[in-house]
Design a protein around this motif. Sequence first.
Motif, PDB file in Angstrom:
ATOM      1  N   GLN A   1       0.829  -1.205   0.000  1.00 46.63           N
ATOM      2  CA  GLN A   1       0.000   0.000   0.000  1.00 46.63           C
ATOM      3  C   GLN A   1       0.864   1.256   0.000  1.00 46.63           C
ATOM      4  O   GLN A   1       1.930   1.298   0.620  1.00 46.63           O
ATOM      5  CB  GLN A   1      -0.889   0.019   1.240  1.00 46.63           C
ATOM      6  CG  GLN A   1      -2.202  -0.680   1.062  1.00 46.63           C
ATOM      7  CD  GLN A   1      -3.080  -0.573   2.286  1.00 46.63           C
ATOM      8  OE1 GLN A   1      -2.669  -0.043   3.316  1.00 46.63           O
ATOM      9  NE2 GLN A   1      -4.291  -1.078   2.191  1.00 46.63           N
TER      10      GLN A   1
ATOM     11  N   ASN B   1     -11.561  -3.058   8.339  1.00 48.19           N
ATOM     12  CA  ASN B   1     -10.241  -3.688   8.181  1.00 48.19           C
ATOM     13  C   ASN B   1     -10.126  -4.389   6.833  1.00 48.19           C
ATOM     14  O   ASN B   1      -9.090  -4.314   6.165  1.00 48.19           O
ATOM     15  CB  ASN B   1     -10.001  -4.698   9.309  1.00 48.19           C
ATOM     16  CG  ASN B   1      -9.764  -4.022  10.646  1.00 48.19           C
ATOM     17  OD1 ASN B   1      -9.446  -2.833  10.709  1.00 48.19           O
ATOM     18  ND2 ASN B   1      -9.918  -4.768  11.731  1.00 48.19           N
TER      19      ASN B   1
ATOM     20  N   ASP C   1      -7.501  -3.477   3.901  1.00 41.31           N
ATOM     21  CA  ASP C   1      -6.529  -4.491   3.471  1.00 41.31           C
ATOM     22  C   ASP C   1      -6.578  -4.713   1.969  1.00 41.31           C
ATOM     23  O   ASP C   1      -5.574  -5.088   1.352  1.00 41.31           O
ATOM     24  CB  ASP C   1      -6.784  -5.807   4.211  1.00 41.31           C
ATOM     25  CG  ASP C   1      -6.433  -5.708   5.695  1.00 41.31           C
ATOM     26  OD1 ASP C   1      -5.688  -4.775   6.068  1.00 41.31           O
ATOM     27  OD2 ASP C   1      -6.916  -6.557   6.475  1.00 41.31           O
TER      28      ASP C   1
ATOM     29  N   VAL D   1      -7.156   5.108  10.052  1.00 38.21           N
ATOM     30  CA  VAL D   1      -5.823   4.763   9.525  1.00 38.21           C
ATOM     31  C   VAL D   1      -4.702   5.140  10.495  1.00 38.21           C
ATOM     32  O   VAL D   1      -3.531   5.076  10.135  1.00 38.21           O
ATOM     33  CB  VAL D   1      -5.571   5.456   8.157  1.00 38.21           C
ATOM     34  CG1 VAL D   1      -6.405   4.843   7.069  1.00 38.21           C
ATOM     35  CG2 VAL D   1      -5.831   6.962   8.239  1.00 38.21           C
TER      36      VAL D   1
ATOM     37  N   ARG E   1      -1.772   2.666  10.850  1.00 38.59           N
ATOM     38  CA  ARG E   1      -1.193   2.053   9.646  1.00 38.59           C
ATOM     39  C   ARG E   1       0.165   2.660   9.303  1.00 38.59           C
ATOM     40  O   ARG E   1       0.411   3.835   9.537  1.00 38.59           O
ATOM     41  CB  ARG E   1      -2.154   2.185   8.457  1.00 38.59           C
ATOM     42  CG  ARG E   1      -3.383   1.304   8.634  1.00 38.59           C
ATOM     43  CD  ARG E   1      -4.206   1.170   7.386  1.00 38.59           C
ATOM     44  NE  ARG E   1      -5.181   0.100   7.612  1.00 38.59           N
ATOM     45  CZ  ARG E   1      -5.135  -1.089   7.035  1.00 38.59           C
ATOM     46  NH1 ARG E   1      -4.177  -1.367   6.180  1.00 38.59           N
ATOM     47  NH2 ARG E   1      -6.046  -2.005   7.310  1.00 38.59           N
ATOM     48  N   ARG E   2       1.045   1.819   8.733  1.00 35.98           N
ATOM     49  CA  ARG E   2       2.368   2.254   8.302  1.00 35.98           C
ATOM     50  C   ARG E   2       2.548   1.874   6.825  1.00 35.98           C
ATOM     51  O   ARG E   2       1.930   0.937   6.337  1.00 35.98           O
ATOM     52  CB  ARG E   2       3.463   1.574   9.141  1.00 35.98           C
ATOM     53  CG  ARG E   2       3.398   1.918  10.624  1.00 35.98           C
ATOM     54  CD  ARG E   2       3.755   3.383  10.862  1.00 35.98           C
ATOM     55  NE  ARG E   2       3.647   3.762  12.275  1.00 35.98           N
ATOM     56  CZ  ARG E   2       2.576   4.283  12.832  1.00 35.98           C
ATOM     57  NH1 ARG E   2       1.482   4.477  12.094  1.00 35.98           N
ATOM     58  NH2 ARG E   2       2.552   4.616  14.105  1.00 35.98           N
ATOM     59  N   TYR E   3       3.434   2.607   6.117  1.00 35.60           N
ATOM     60  CA  TYR E   3       3.577   2.431   4.676  1.00 35.60           C
ATOM     61  C   TYR E   3       5.054   2.430   4.285  1.00 35.60           C
ATOM     62  O   TYR E   3       5.870   3.119   4.903  1.00 35.60           O
ATOM     63  CB  TYR E   3       2.861   3.561   3.922  1.00 35.60           C
ATOM     64  CG  TYR E   3       1.447   3.782   4.395  1.00 35.60           C
ATOM     65  CD1 TYR E   3       0.386   3.109   3.799  1.00 35.60           C
ATOM     66  CD2 TYR E   3       1.172   4.646   5.456  1.00 35.60           C
ATOM     67  CE1 TYR E   3      -0.920   3.294   4.239  1.00 35.60           C
ATOM     68  CE2 TYR E   3      -0.124   4.841   5.907  1.00 35.60           C
ATOM     69  CZ  TYR E   3      -1.168   4.166   5.300  1.00 35.60           C
ATOM     70  OH  TYR E   3      -2.451   4.347   5.750  1.00 35.60           O
TER      71      TYR E   3
ATOM     72  N   LYS F   1       4.604   7.921   9.162  1.00 37.94           N
ATOM     73  CA  LYS F   1       4.091   6.600   8.802  1.00 37.94           C
ATOM     74  C   LYS F   1       4.909   5.961   7.686  1.00 37.94           C
ATOM     75  O   LYS F   1       4.557   4.887   7.192  1.00 37.94           O
ATOM     76  CB  LYS F   1       2.629   6.724   8.357  1.00 37.94           C
ATOM     77  CG  LYS F   1       1.725   7.338   9.430  1.00 37.94           C
ATOM     78  CD  LYS F   1       0.327   7.619   8.887  1.00 37.94           C
ATOM     79  CE  LYS F   1      -0.533   8.290   9.940  1.00 37.94           C
ATOM     80  NZ  LYS F   1      -0.778   7.446  11.117  1.00 37.94           N
TER      81      LYS F   1
END
Length: 633
Positions: free
Chosen positions: A225, A333, A337, A354, A357-359, A381
């Motif tokens: 992502q 979720n 995903d 979000v 969340r990490r990217y 992130k």
Amino acid sequence: MDYFQNLREQLKAEKTADQLNFQQQTAHAAPALRRASGLTWYPIAIRGTEPTRAEYISVELERTTHLELPHQFRFGAAAALFSNHNPKEDRINGIITHASGNKMRITLHDEELPDWSRNGKLGVDLLFDDNSYNEMEAALKTASTRKEQAKEGRLIRVLCGEQNPVFDPLQPTVPNARLNPSQEQAIQHILAAQDIAIIHGPPGTGKTTTLVAAIKALQSRQKQQILVCAPSNTAVDLLAEKLSQEGFNVLRVGNPARVSEQLSTLTLEAKIAEHPANKDIKKLKKQAAEFKNMAHKYKRNFGRAEREQRKALFDEAHRILREVEQTEQYISNEVFDRADIIVSTLVGANHFSVRERRYETVVIDEAGQALEPACWIPILKAKKLIMAGDHCQLPPTIKSEGPSKIALSTTLLEKCIRLYPESVTMLETQYRMHEHIMSYSSKVFYKNALRAHASVAHHLLFAGDQALLFIDTAGCGFEEKLEGSSSTNPEEAAFCIKHLVQLTEVLGQKTTDTASPSIAVVSPYKQQVALLKELSDHAPELRKWDSSFSVNTIDAFQGQERDIVYISLTRSNSDNSIGFLADVRRMNVAMTRARKKLVIIGDSATLSVLPFYNDLIEYAQAIEGYASAWEWM
């Protein structure tokens, strides 16, 4: 002082100035005035209610009049529902959870609507936005702490100038017929970067096209992502639309600023609604609402048995809503995903959905207009950061004065371009302007590196026309006037509209095109814009151009383009005072909006105090694009 401590001090000063400005706009203003400023909807109608998690109620509102007025209501902002009977006492605060077109949904801090909401006219006020400042402050604190961590803090140290970025060897990419060499080079550079890469996109160079192609290349290699952000909802929505058209599963966090079927289908709200399990949620919410309605029949001043019954009913409603929350979380979720790309505003990157969340990669578009503290929200992130923008155009709007204004006006994009020129690829071919319109900006701002693509280099409104014309009002007696904190020049405004009317008459004679060219009239000053609007409204010759005609400030026009652009510079005085015309980036924006014809109207005697304007006039003379206003008088 520590890098982030310094930023926090600047942010504190900005928040104080912003609060003061907001208070001055709202303290004693009547609803009609607040409505005109985009801070109030009044009157409004309640279209529906439903219970939410905790002891809150969600209310759907719709404004019923003044639908054409722009407003500042947006997702996540604080707002207050009020009654016109007693607007100071009869009000209840909440948070906007949806804002689209002329409807919004607010979660109010109570289980039921107050009694006064059933009487008289209702309105909704926008409250000061503490949330954005709180998110920025928290991000700066986290960045300061995380910077000291060996692995987690690497990107932070690079961006602070404490560690150099690393690049892998350049790998050949699959040729793309839609991209020119500098655009392909930018994508190669992005793929090679381990920490940071920058696309410098001057006006008309296809920055968005390049960025979308880069994201496509990144996603195909990483198979992870990507978070894509921008400072404004409008910029975010444009990216979301473009990426969706490329076949990505795009998830738009927050709310689109514009109403379109394409964008609404990309939101979390829409994707949850499409999920098969959403039918169960609707049933459960209906049950919870029924229990709450039953509970509302018991007034708080009834006896003990009634109070206990009321409590039992509310408890059952809350139990059901906890089940709703679990089901919604499961669906949410799954939706996240499945997404290839998540898009949001900078502050929206920390939306509750979000937050954790990490990217691998975070992309920030329009980074030249982004407040640095806001950039740190998504950066925290990321392992790798891609920024795109143009630091030679206008920076973000800063409300504080003095050192804080100067410091915050220097964006993270600009800092990184200075620190790491090796991380920057400038796009060199522009697809908007006639080369005469482009050339002066190219020389002053882009080291003569810009080139006009063959498709636009010589395009004109009609054969023999001039692409750029500077009309000098020196000696005409067009004196500026001070209107509050803004300047006007009535004679220059009248001349501007008169000249435009004459041009449209010539166009009617010279061209046979059925499609009318688009026209914009811009000025640096709000009061001059108001005057130009009034004059153009009373020019019947311009009526036929209404659908393709607009008048606005230069700042509001950034990011747009038109076939014909008139610039009314306004300033004309014996003191050679030019105010914020001294920020020549504003003129870079104004001059590069035009495709086929640019007309600049100003007083050379006043403007020539700054070399930028003196050289501009000399450039116009060199290409035979200079004239005195006396020629039309």
